[in-house]
Design a protein around this motif. Structure first.
Motif, PDB file in Angstrom:
ATOM      1  N   LEU A   1      38.283  43.457  31.396  1.00  0.00           N
ATOM      2  CA  LEU A   1      37.005  43.924  30.866  1.00  0.00           C
ATOM      3  C   LEU A   1      36.304  42.820  30.076  1.00  0.00           C
ATOM      4  CD1 LEU A   1      37.947  47.565  29.794  1.00  0.00           C
ATOM      5  CD2 LEU A   1      36.627  46.836  31.805  1.00  0.00           C
TER       6      LEU A   1
ATOM      7  N   ILE B   1      34.727  40.497  32.618  1.00  0.00           N
ATOM      8  CA  ILE B   1      33.534  41.117  33.209  1.00  0.00           C
ATOM      9  C   ILE B   1      32.379  41.077  32.216  1.00  0.00           C
ATOM     10  CG2 ILE B   1      32.547  43.274  34.081  1.00  0.00           C
ATOM     11  CD1 ILE B   1      35.444  43.909  35.145  1.00  0.00           C
TER      12      ILE B   1
ATOM     13  N   ASP C   1      38.962  51.409  37.800  1.00  0.00           N
ATOM     14  CA  ASP C   1      38.064  52.340  38.478  1.00  0.00           C
ATOM     15  C   ASP C   1      38.519  53.786  38.233  1.00  0.00           C
ATOM     16  OD1 ASP C   1      35.958  53.169  40.217  1.00  0.00           O
ATOM     17  OD2 ASP C   1      37.324  53.171  41.926  1.00  0.00           O
TER      18      ASP C   1
ATOM     19  N   HIS D   1      36.410  52.942  33.813  1.00  0.00           N
ATOM     20  CA  HIS D   1      35.933  51.782  33.049  1.00  0.00           C
ATOM     21  C   HIS D   1      35.129  50.789  33.881  1.00  0.00           C
ATOM     22  CE1 HIS D   1      39.241  53.139  30.331  1.00  0.00           C
ATOM     23  NE2 HIS D   1      38.247  52.981  29.478  1.00  0.00           N
ATOM     24  N   VAL D   2      35.306  50.834  35.207  1.00  0.00           N
ATOM     25  CA  VAL D   2      34.641  49.874  36.087  1.00  0.00           C
ATOM     26  C   VAL D   2      34.179  50.601  37.340  1.00  0.00           C
ATOM     27  CG1 VAL D   2      35.104  47.909  37.626  1.00  0.00           C
ATOM     28  CG2 VAL D   2      35.880  47.822  35.288  1.00  0.00           C
TER      29      VAL D   2
ATOM     30  N   LEU E   1      31.730  43.948  40.379  1.00  0.00           N
ATOM     31  CA  LEU E   1      32.353  44.837  39.402  1.00  0.00           C
ATOM     32  C   LEU E   1      31.432  44.999  38.208  1.00  0.00           C
ATOM     33  CD1 LEU E   1      35.911  43.257  39.556  1.00  0.00           C
ATOM     34  CD2 LEU E   1      35.085  45.266  40.793  1.00  0.00           C
ATOM     35  N   ARG E   2      31.261  46.244  37.770  1.00  0.00           N
ATOM     36  CA  ARG E   2      30.418  46.520  36.608  1.00  0.00           C
ATOM     37  C   ARG E   2      31.165  47.435  35.650  1.00  0.00           C
ATOM     38  NH1 ARG E   2      25.123  44.940  37.042  1.00  0.00           N
ATOM     39  NH2 ARG E   2      24.327  44.628  39.135  1.00  0.00           N
ATOM     40  N   MET E   3      31.018  47.142  34.372  1.00  0.00           N
ATOM     41  CA  MET E   3      31.594  48.010  33.350  1.00  0.00           C
ATOM     42  C   MET E   3      30.732  49.261  33.223  1.00  0.00           C
ATOM     43  SD  MET E   3      32.789  45.262  30.450  1.00  0.00           S
ATOM     44  CE  MET E   3      32.993  46.527  29.218  1.00  0.00           C
TER      45      MET E   3
END
Length: 171
Positions: free
Chosen positions: A49, A52, A86, A90-91, A105-107
């Motif tokens: 995290l 990211i 996922d 969280h993502v 990938l996105r938070m």
């Protein structure tokens, strides 16, 4: 093992300061382990995290390959990590606009909320500790810590390249 393996750092790096940096690293790692375990997250999850977040803040696309490289994971370990993040909410995985084959990938807001809750006590305590220092002192410490991070990165790169693990004889 020879006495050479137990040599003290050079005089330019006072041993007590080096030990304090080691103590800080150890305590920071312990905090991450403790805070993460309260949310059933592993250190690798939290490191992912952080990667990211850092890349996103720079406007960069974060792919599974970026995560694999940054965290030094195998492809299967990276997939398992992303699956965990996922599943925990969280993502998210999204197809990148310009290359639909590439996964980005996105938070999620949940990641930010959980991260804030996990790290708020640390932030509060560190903020109180920093309040004891003047802006000039904090500028000096910032320069120092930046130099220590850069030195650590250089040492890691040297170690990964198989370079010398200890300084050579004095010139």
């Amino acid at each position: 093992m020879t006495d050479e393996a137990f040599q003290r750092p050079p005089d330019s790096a006072p041993q007590s300061l080096v030990r304090l940096l080691q103590d800080f690293s150890l305590e920071a790692n312990r905090y991450v382990d403790t805070a993460g375990s309260r949310k059933d997250m592993h250190r690798t999850d939290l490191n992912a995290l952080a990667v990211i977040m850092r890349h996103t803040a720079k406007g960069l696309v974060v792919t599974p390959g970026v995560l694999r490289k940054e965290l030094h994971l195998s492809s299967p370990a990276t997939t398992a990590l992303i699956d965990r993040l996922d599943s925990s909410g969280h993502v998210t995985r999204e197809r990148h606009g310009s290359d639909r084959r590439q996964v980005q990938l996105r938070m999620t807001p949940k990641a930010f909320q959980d991260g804030g809750a996990m790290f708020m006590p640390l932030s509060r305590h560190m903020g109180a500790a920093m309040a004891e220092f003047s802006p000039e002192e904090l500028d000096l410490v910032t320069r120092f810590m930046t130099a220590m991070v850069e030195a650590t990165i250089a040492a890691r790169q040297e170690a990964s390249d198989g370079g010398p693990s200890s300084p050579g004889p004095p010139a």
